[in-house]
Design an enzyme around this catalytic site. Structure first.
Site, PDB file in Angstrom:
ATOM      1  N   TYR A  77       0.837  -1.200   0.000  1.00 19.83           N
ATOM      2  CA  TYR A  77       0.000   0.000   0.000  1.00 19.83           C
ATOM      3  C   TYR A  77       0.870   1.247   0.000  1.00 19.83           C
ATOM      4  O   TYR A  77       1.975   1.240   0.545  1.00 19.83           O
ATOM      5  CB  TYR A  77      -0.872   0.068   1.262  1.00 19.83           C
ATOM      6  CG  TYR A  77      -2.066  -0.846   1.249  1.00 19.83           C
ATOM      7  CD1 TYR A  77      -3.292  -0.413   0.764  1.00 19.83           C
ATOM      8  CD2 TYR A  77      -1.966  -2.140   1.736  1.00 19.83           C
ATOM      9  CE1 TYR A  77      -4.395  -1.253   0.762  1.00 19.83           C
ATOM     10  CE2 TYR A  77      -3.068  -2.995   1.741  1.00 19.83           C
ATOM     11  CZ  TYR A  77      -4.280  -2.535   1.250  1.00 19.83           C
ATOM     12  OH  TYR A  77      -5.372  -3.365   1.252  1.00 19.83           O
ATOM     13  N   HIS A 104     -10.545  -2.730  -1.158  1.00 22.55           N
ATOM     14  CA  HIS A 104     -11.456  -2.150  -0.169  1.00 22.55           C
ATOM     15  C   HIS A 104     -12.472  -1.265  -0.887  1.00 22.55           C
ATOM     16  O   HIS A 104     -12.095  -0.441  -1.733  1.00 22.55           O
ATOM     17  CB  HIS A 104     -10.686  -1.297   0.837  1.00 22.55           C
ATOM     18  CG  HIS A 104      -9.719  -2.078   1.680  1.00 22.55           C
ATOM     19  ND1 HIS A 104     -10.051  -2.596   2.901  1.00 22.55           N
ATOM     20  CD2 HIS A 104      -8.425  -2.437   1.460  1.00 22.55           C
ATOM     21  CE1 HIS A 104      -8.996  -3.229   3.414  1.00 22.55           C
ATOM     22  NE2 HIS A 104      -7.995  -3.152   2.563  1.00 22.55           N
ATOM     23  N   HIS A 125      -7.355  -8.337  -2.321  1.00 22.57           N
ATOM     24  CA  HIS A 125      -8.669  -7.702  -2.158  1.00 22.57           C
ATOM     25  C   HIS A 125      -8.597  -6.230  -2.506  1.00 22.57           C
ATOM     26  O   HIS A 125      -7.526  -5.623  -2.505  1.00 22.57           O
ATOM     27  CB  HIS A 125      -9.175  -7.867  -0.712  1.00 22.57           C
ATOM     28  CG  HIS A 125      -8.248  -7.267   0.297  1.00 22.57           C
ATOM     29  ND1 HIS A 125      -7.194  -7.964   0.844  1.00 22.57           N
ATOM     30  CD2 HIS A 125      -8.194  -6.028   0.831  1.00 22.57           C
ATOM     31  CE1 HIS A 125      -6.530  -7.184   1.672  1.00 22.57           C
ATOM     32  NE2 HIS A 125      -7.108  -5.990   1.688  1.00 22.57           N
ATOM     33  N   TYR A 183      -0.836  -9.858   0.651  1.00 13.49           N
ATOM     34  CA  TYR A 183       0.213  -9.251   1.493  1.00 13.49           C
ATOM     35  C   TYR A 183       0.214  -9.869   2.894  1.00 13.49           C
ATOM     36  O   TYR A 183      -0.814 -10.340   3.376  1.00 13.49           O
ATOM     37  CB  TYR A 183       0.064  -7.726   1.549  1.00 13.49           C
ATOM     38  CG  TYR A 183      -1.218  -7.182   2.133  1.00 13.49           C
ATOM     39  CD1 TYR A 183      -1.378  -7.020   3.507  1.00 13.49           C
ATOM     40  CD2 TYR A 183      -2.272  -6.788   1.296  1.00 13.49           C
ATOM     41  CE1 TYR A 183      -2.537  -6.485   4.029  1.00 13.49           C
ATOM     42  CE2 TYR A 183      -3.433  -6.252   1.818  1.00 13.49           C
ATOM     43  CZ  TYR A 183      -3.564  -6.103   3.188  1.00 13.49           C
ATOM     44  OH  TYR A 183      -4.710  -5.576   3.706  1.00 13.49           O
ATOM     45  N   ARG A 222      -3.042 -11.938   3.788  1.00 10.39           N
ATOM     46  CA  ARG A 222      -4.376 -11.581   3.333  1.00 10.39           C
ATOM     47  C   ARG A 222      -4.570 -11.992   1.884  1.00 10.39           C
ATOM     48  O   ARG A 222      -3.710 -11.722   1.043  1.00 10.39           O
ATOM     49  CB  ARG A 222      -4.592 -10.045   3.401  1.00 10.39           C
ATOM     50  CG  ARG A 222      -4.581  -9.365   4.755  1.00 10.39           C
ATOM     51  CD  ARG A 222      -5.726  -9.714   5.705  1.00 10.39           C
ATOM     52  NE  ARG A 222      -6.994 -10.146   5.137  1.00 10.39           N
ATOM     53  CZ  ARG A 222      -7.938  -9.357   4.633  1.00 10.39           C
ATOM     54  NH1 ARG A 222      -7.788  -8.058   4.598  1.00 10.39           N
ATOM     55  NH2 ARG A 222      -9.081  -9.853   4.197  1.00 10.39           N
TER      56      ARG A 222
HETATM   57 FE   FE2 Z   1      -6.209  -4.386   2.717  1.00 13.81          FE
END
Ligand code: FE2
Lengths: 184, 248
Positions: B114, B168, B166, B153, B163
Site C-alpha cells: 500500500y 477495499h 482484495h 500481502y 491476506r
Molecule cells: Fe487491505
C-alpha cells in the site's frame, strides 16, 4: 423479493490515503458564526484510544432540514451538506466543526447520526449523539437504563462545544443501533 | 506467535457451532486478534430510523472527477501488474439501483504494497500507482474501475499470516443506514480458508457475495481482464411510501 445484502468487512489499517480529504471534518469553517466543535475519543475495551478509527456524521441543519446537496468532498464554495468524516489521531481523538442540528419534527429529538469504523472492527457501527437540550421524550433514550442513556447524550464543553466519547467495548460501552432490514 | 494451524482450528470450531445464514461478519471473532478489544459485547438496539438517518449524503460531479475511476493513469506512467476492469452495480435490498452515489476504493499494488506510512511490507512501491479510486454510480447503479490486480500481502495477526488479494470498497445508499465498507476478493484464492477476516463471515453463501466473478465479456482484447461484482446494501428505502418513480 429482498436480495441478500453484501456483508461488511473491516476498514483495515490502510484507509488513511483513501478516505480522509481536505476539510473532511469541517462541515462549516472552524470559528465561523454559529459553529461548534463536536469531538471526543474512540476507546477500545482496554480504555485506550483507537488511533485507526473513522467517524462519520449525518445531521440536520439549525432549521431542522436535512440537506440534500453535493459538495462534501470539495467544501470551498459549497453549501452546508450535513455530512462529514473524521479519522482519529494517534490518541483516538476525532473532531468536527459544524452547527447544531435542530429537531426534524416539532418536539422530536435533535441528534447527529453516527457511523464508526476501525481496524479490528469487522463491520460498521451506528449510534446517535443527542444534544443535551433536546433529549427528552425520545423513544430510544426512554428504553435505555440511566448509564446507557447518559452515554448517548453529548456533554457541553465550557466553550459551548459538544463532547461525545465512543466506547467500543467495556463498562461504558456505547449503545449501538440496528435498523430494520439490517439482519445480524 | 500463534501458528496458522491454531488460527485455522479456531475458525473451524466457530463455523461448526454457527447457524447457517448469518448474513454479516461476527464482530466478536477471536481468530482476528485485533477484534478482541474492539467488538461491542452487547447486542445492538433496534430502532426505527428518523431524521438524518433517512437521507444519505449527496455527492455529485463537483465532488468526483471521472478520471478518478481509472487507477492506471493517475501517476504519470503505467503501473506494473495485471490490468483489470472491475464493474458492477450498487443495489438496495429491493433490487433498486443506487443512483449517482459515491463509491471509494483503495488497494495494494501488484506486489501487495500500500501507499501508506504504516505499511512495512518489504515489497516495492510502484511510483505509478497510488491504489486510490472514486466514482459516482450511473443512473443504473453501475460503477466501473480500471486498475491493477492487487497482490496478497503479509500481516501480523499470527505467524505467516497472509491476506487474500482484495480491494477495499466504501459505499453509500439512499438512506444513511445503508452505509457499507467492505472488501472485494478474487475468485479461487487459495488463501480464503486461512484468512480470519474473510472467515469472520460464518455463512459460506454470504462469504461468496464478496468474491467477484471473472467475466470474459468484460475483458478487452489485448488490453485487460474483466471482473464483475454487484453490491447489495442492507434493506430497501425504509420509509419509501409508494414510489413516485416515473423514470423506471
Ligand atoms: Fe487491505
Amino acid at each position: 423479493m429482498t436480495e441478500p445484502a453484501t456483508p461488511g468487512q473491516t476498514i483495515g489499517p490502510f484507509f488513511h490515503e483513501a478516505l480522509p480529504y481536505a476539510q473532511d471534518r469541517e462541515l462549516v469553517p472552524p470559528g465561523s458564526m454559529g459553529s461548534i466543535r463536536l469531538h471526543g475519543y474512540v476507546y477500545d475495551g482496554a480504555g485506550l484510544g483507537a488511533p485507526d478509527a473513522l467517524v462519520e456524521i449525518r445531521q440536520a441543519d439549525p432549521a431542522g432540514v436535512v440537506p440534500r446537496v453535493e459538495g462534501s468532498l470539495h467544501r470551498p464554495g459549497a453549501a452546508f451538506t450535513g455530512w462529514g468524516r473524521s479519522s482519529t489521531d494517534r490518541t483516538g481523538h476525532y473532531w468536527f466543526s459544524t452547527v447544531e442540528p435542530a429537531p426534524v419534527r416539532p418536539g422530536g429529538p435533535a441528534f447527529f447520526a453516527v457511523t464508526v469504523f476501525a481496524r479490528g472492527l469487522l463491520n460498521r457501527l451506528f449510534t446517535r449523539v443527542y444534544l443535551p437540550e433536546h433529549a427528552a421524550g425520545d423513544p430510544l433514550l426512554d428504553r435505555l437504563d440511566p448509564a446507557e442513556r447518559a452515554g448517548l447524550i453529548a456533554r457541553r464543553d465550557d466553550d459551548g462545544g459538544l463532547r461525545f466519547d465512543i466506547h467500543l467495548q467495556g463498562d461504558a460501552e456505547t449503545v449501538f443501533l440496528t435498523f430494520p432490514g439490517h439482519g445480524g | 506467535m500463534t501458528e496458522q494451524r491454531e488460527i485455522s482450528a479456531e475458525i473451524v470450531a466457530i463455523h461448526d457451532a454457527a447457524q447457517v445464514g448469518e448474513p454479516q461478519p461476527r464482530l466478536d471473532f477471536p481468530p482476528y486478534r485485533s477484534s478482541l478489544l474492539r467488538h461491542p459485547t452487547k447486542r445492538p438496539r433496534p430502532v426505527d430510523p428518523e431524521g438524518a438517518e433517512l437521507v444519505a449524503p449527496v455527492f455529485g460531479h463537483s465532488d468526483v472527477d471521472p478520471l478518478e475511476a481509472d487507477l492506471t493513469i493517475q501517476s504519470g506512467g503505467e503501473p506494473i501488474g495485471e490490468r483489470i476492469l472491475v464493474r458492477g452495480r450498487v443495489l438496495d435490498g429491493d433490487g433498486r439501483p443506487v443512483r449517482r452515489q459515491l463509491v471509494e476504493i483503495w488497494q495494494a499494488n501488484a506486489a501487495g504494497r500500500y501507499v501508506h506510512q504504516r505499511d512495512r511490507h518489504p515489497a516495492p512501491v510502484d511510483p505509478h500507482f497510488t491504489g486510490l479510486g472514486r466514482c459516482l454510480t450511473d443512473d443504473d447503479g453501475g460503477y466501473a474501475f480500471t486498475t491493477i490486480k492487487p497482490g496478497a500481502y503479509p500481516w501480523r495477526n499470527h505467524r505467516n499470516a497472509w491476506r487474500p488479494a482484495h480491494i477495499h470498497f466504501s459505499l453509500f445508499g439512499t438512506d444513511f443506514t445503508q452505509r457499507l465498507i467492505t472488501q472485494m476478493y478474487f475468485p479461487g484464492d487459495p488463501l480464503f480458508p486461512l484468512d480470519p477476516i474473510y472467515q469472520s463471515i460464518t455463512d459460506p453463501a454470504a462469504r461468496e457475495r464478496l468474491v467477484a466473478g471473472y467475466d470474459h465479456d468484460l475483458s478487452e482484447p489485448e488490453w485487460l481482464l474483466g471482473y464483475r461484482w454487484d453490491i447489495v446494501l442492507t434493506g430497501g428505502h425504509a420509509t419509501y411510501l409508494e414510489p413516485e418513480d416515473h423514470d423506471d
